[in-house]
Motif scaffolding. Structure first.
Motif, PDB file in Angstrom:
ATOM      1  N   LEU A  36      39.692  36.649  42.029  1.00 27.71           N
ATOM      2  CA  LEU A  36      40.473  37.215  42.608  1.00 27.71           C
ATOM      3  C   LEU A  36      40.478  36.829  44.412  1.00 27.71           C
ATOM      4  O   LEU A  36      41.370  36.900  44.935  1.00 27.71           O
ATOM      5  CB  LEU A  36      40.544  38.795  42.749  1.00 27.71           C
ATOM      6  CG  LEU A  36      40.745  39.494  41.534  1.00 27.71           C
ATOM      7  CD1 LEU A  36      40.049  40.826  41.471  1.00 27.71           C
ATOM      8  CD2 LEU A  36      42.165  39.293  41.123  1.00 27.71           C
ATOM      9  N   ARG A  83      47.261  40.242  45.144  1.00 27.44           N
ATOM     10  CA  ARG A  83      46.853  38.844  45.282  1.00 27.44           C
ATOM     11  C   ARG A  83      48.103  37.730  45.579  1.00 27.44           C
ATOM     12  O   ARG A  83      48.015  36.901  46.397  1.00 27.44           O
ATOM     13  CB  ARG A  83      45.978  38.604  44.314  1.00 27.44           C
ATOM     14  CG  ARG A  83      45.264  37.089  44.467  1.00 27.44           C
ATOM     15  CD  ARG A  83      44.349  36.615  43.786  1.00 27.44           C
ATOM     16  NE  ARG A  83      43.819  35.414  43.961  1.00 27.44           N
ATOM     17  CZ  ARG A  83      44.127  33.904  43.449  1.00 27.44           C
ATOM     18  NH1 ARG A  83      45.174  34.054  42.850  1.00 27.44           N
ATOM     19  NH2 ARG A  83      43.434  33.022  44.212  1.00 27.44           N
ATOM     20  N   ILE A 104      42.981  37.342  49.665  1.00 30.79           N
ATOM     21  CA  ILE A 104      42.004  38.394  49.343  1.00 30.79           C
ATOM     22  C   ILE A 104      40.559  37.855  50.006  1.00 30.79           C
ATOM     23  O   ILE A 104      40.001  36.637  49.645  1.00 30.79           O
ATOM     24  CB  ILE A 104      42.016  38.499  47.958  1.00 30.79           C
ATOM     25  CG1 ILE A 104      43.238  38.940  47.314  1.00 30.79           C
ATOM     26  CG2 ILE A 104      40.901  39.350  47.687  1.00 30.79           C
ATOM     27  CD1 ILE A 104      43.687  40.267  47.428  1.00 30.79           C
TER      28      ILE A 104
END
Length: 328
Positions: free
Chosen positions: A195, A164, A169
């Motif tokens: 995330l 990340r 993402i």
């Protein structure tokens, strides 16, 4: 569209699945007898479909998957390679390929039964994931079963966290309740939102993940958990966009529907492709405006509609869009 950067722009991590469709015994020829069932296998799997669609649109795309040595694995490799996908991050696996028996019903909607126990897609090791260099490129997209099926699912999640800091993402939960209990997805949803910069989910996904929430309430919940851009696809009605809580809708793109297999995956590819051409991938989407998100989603509905015109997950090439007047 502006020129794409050198190397791969997007890495897609996940499964390849053989979508197996049934046909009448007459397709097997007169010698088959009345009790025959004809099966037609087409390469699919949500992440693989997304990778194929991205590459066909012109985004340099790398696929990280565990591909079996069996006949279906060769089918997957051929489709990905012919579509222009980079296979350098793939693993040649000893396990069998995953199969999904598709029952296409009235209106083109497909219901699935899966043959997936112990198959290649879910057996990721930390060593294999590290070798895939998931943090390379401007965007990492994953989701679907590879994110929840063990033993690989937990490892995939850990490697997303490591990637990340270096890449945008994108996640698509693609809930499959026949294989994984929805409660498993719900338990991990908060972590996925932490995330994810981009979270794309369907109405069906939302019904499993946040069954008591309205779409607007769900967007707020997902933003609070960390997701920046939430896109809820609504089939022929288009999509609901929510960028850090600022919301709007885009209409669907009219088309003749043969089936809807791969339509959501193609939408995701269209969205990421357009964001790449805007130069918005590679970070936390800090510079993305709602108008830009609307343009990307509008383009994505055209890609999804084009995919619905043909049997199976067969997303368009960029030249197909030019010939039908659908290019962005």
């Amino acid at each position: 569209m502006s020129p794409q950067p050198a190397g791969h722009t997007v890495t897609v991590l996940g499964e390849c699945v053989a979508d197996v469709f049934t046909g009448p015994a007459t397709e097997a020829g007169p010698s088959a007898g009345p009790d025959a069932l004809v099966l037609r296998a087409l390469p699919g799997g949500g992440p693989a479909n997304t990778a194929v669609a991205l590459a066909r649109l012109g985004t340099p795309t790398r696929f990280a998957g565990r591909l079996s040595r069996d006949v279906f694995g060769e089918l997957f490799r051929g489709r990905l390679a012919r579509s222009g996908v980079d296979l350098s991050a793939c693993v040649t696996a000893a396990e069998a390929s995953t199969l999904a028996l598709a029952d296409v019903r009235e209106g083109g909607q497909a219901a699935y039964s899966f043959h997936a126990e112990g198959t290649a897609d879910w057996q990721w090791s930390d060593r294999e994931l590290a070798a895939a260099s998931l943090g390379a490129g401007m965007c990492l997209h994953t989701g679907s079963l590879a994110l929840v099926r063990e033993p690989g699912g937990t490892r995939v999640e850990e490697h997303l966290a490591a990637a990340r800091p270096h890449t945008t993402i994108s996640l698509d939960p693609n809930v499959r309740p026949l294989l994984v209990e929805p409660a498993v997805y719900r338990e991990r949803l908060h972590r996925w939102c932490e995330l994810a910069d981009i979270l794309r989910l369907s109405e069906e996904d939302l019904a499993h993940l946040l069954p008591d929430a309205t779409p607007e309430e769900a967007c707020d919940t997902l933003h609070t958990a960390g997701a920046h851009l939430v896109v809820l696809t609504l089939g022929e009605r288009g999509a609901l966009l929510s960028l850090d809580g600022v919301r709007t809708t885009v209409p669907g793109h009219p088309t003749h529907v043969v089936d809807t297999v791969g339509a959501g995956d193609s939408f995701t590819a269209g969205l990421l492709h357009h964001l790449a051409t805007l130069g918005r991938l590679g970070g936390r989407l800090d510079a993305l405006t709602l108008d830009e998100a609307v343009d990307a989603a509008t383009y994505a509905t055209k890609i999804a509609a084009h995919t619905c015109r043909t049997p199976g997950a067969n997303p368009p090439w960029s030249h197909d869009l030019s010939s039908t007047g659908s290019a962005s």
